[in-house]
Design an enzyme around this catalytic site. Structure first.
Site, short mmCIF file in Angstrom:
data_model
loop_
_atom_site.label_atom_id
_atom_site.label_comp_id
_atom_site.label_asym_id
_atom_site.label_seq_id
_atom_site.Cartn_x
_atom_site.Cartn_y
_atom_site.Cartn_z
N ASN A 192 -0.65 -9.44 -8.71
CA ASN A 192 -0.94 -8.10 -8.66
C ASN A 192 -1.20 -7.48 -7.59
OD1 ASN A 192 -1.97 -5.58 -9.91
ND2 ASN A 192 -3.92 -6.34 -9.64
N HIS A 207 -3.80 -5.09 -5.52
CA HIS A 207 -4.77 -4.04 -5.93
C HIS A 207 -5.32 -3.34 -4.67
CE1 HIS A 207 -8.52 -3.49 -8.02
NE2 HIS A 207 -9.23 -3.64 -6.69
N SER A 227 -5.21 -5.61 -1.40
CA SER A 227 -4.87 -7.11 -1.64
C SER A 227 -3.78 -7.36 -2.55
CB SER A 227 -6.13 -7.68 -2.33
OG SER A 227 -7.42 -7.47 -1.46
#
Ligand code: GRF
Length: 220
Positions: A106, A108, A135
């Site tokens: 993911n 982020h 991130s």
């Protein structure tokens, strides 16, 4: 490497991956794009690029687990090696997270562990931090809490607004996501279920940092 992308938003990160694939920087095939938002920019970009699109609407399902089961059944059918959440705005049920066994990452918009969840830019501004960023982490059952693979930082300027800061972060998200995926595709970065992520054979003890040249800085 076969990649499936989950997205709900404008799709700029997806377009960065498509561009990287097309100019040869990313040795990947984008085998599908899944979404919960039929009219979002990411879906339009995927269609324009001829990538198979899987869209379901949450209102058509009894609960989150049923929605996720349908979406991930579609994704599973195109056999991705890696699932990339790039602006996918729905929480994932534990069942699908477990079923991907560490093969889902993911993007982020904060320097995790700071600011998990929503409104990251406004919270960073309210706290008066001098440095912010993005991130990429492994998806686990806890929101925005899986092992962080890599980060890119941006300065926070005195006159920043939510929007100006979001735009600066997004400008670094694209090379960050591309660098992570290139590293995974080339085998420099390895994810294995039940083991910590590894960089060139060594367990990653802290996130890789993206340098100004859009490459990871030397791990020391
Ligand atoms: C990115 O800032 C991502 O970090 C956040 O949503 C945004 C998606 O942007 N979760 P886009 O749809 O890729 O343009």
């Amino acid at each position: 490497m076969r990649i499936a992308v989950l997205a709900s938003g404008a799709g700029s990160n997806l377009r960065a991956l498509i561009a990287g694939r097309d100019d040869g920087r990313l040795p990947i095939e984008i085998v599908g794009v899944g979404s919960d938002k039929p009219a979002c920019g990411a879906v339009a970009s995927a269609r324009a690029a001829g990538i198979p699109v899987f869209v379901h609407q949450p209102r058509d399902f009894a609960d989150r687990a049923a929605f996720d089961a349908a979406l991930f059944a579609d994704l599973g059918a195109v056999r991705p090696d890696l699932i990339v959440c790039a602006g996918y705005m729905r929480l994932l049920s534990p069942e699908v997270v477990r079923s991907t066994r560490g093969r889902m990452i993911n993007l982020h918009p904060s320097l995790l562990p700071a600011y998990p969840g929503l409104h990251t830019h406004a919270r960073a501004l309210a706290d008066g931090v001098r440095e912010h960023g993005a991130s990429v982490h492994v998806v686990t059952e806890d929101l925005d809490a899986g092992p962080v693979l890599a980060q890119a930082t941006v300065p926070v300027e005195l006159n920043d607004t939510d929007l100006s800061l979001a735009e600066r972060v997004r400008g670094r998200e694209h090379p960050l996501l591309c660098a992570v995926i290139a590293s995974l595709a080339r085998g420099d970065l390895v994810l294995a279920a039940g083991a910590p992520p590894a960089w060139r054979g060594t367990p990653l003890t802290r996130p890789l940092r993206l340098g100004d040249d859009n490459r990871f800085m030397e791990v020391t």
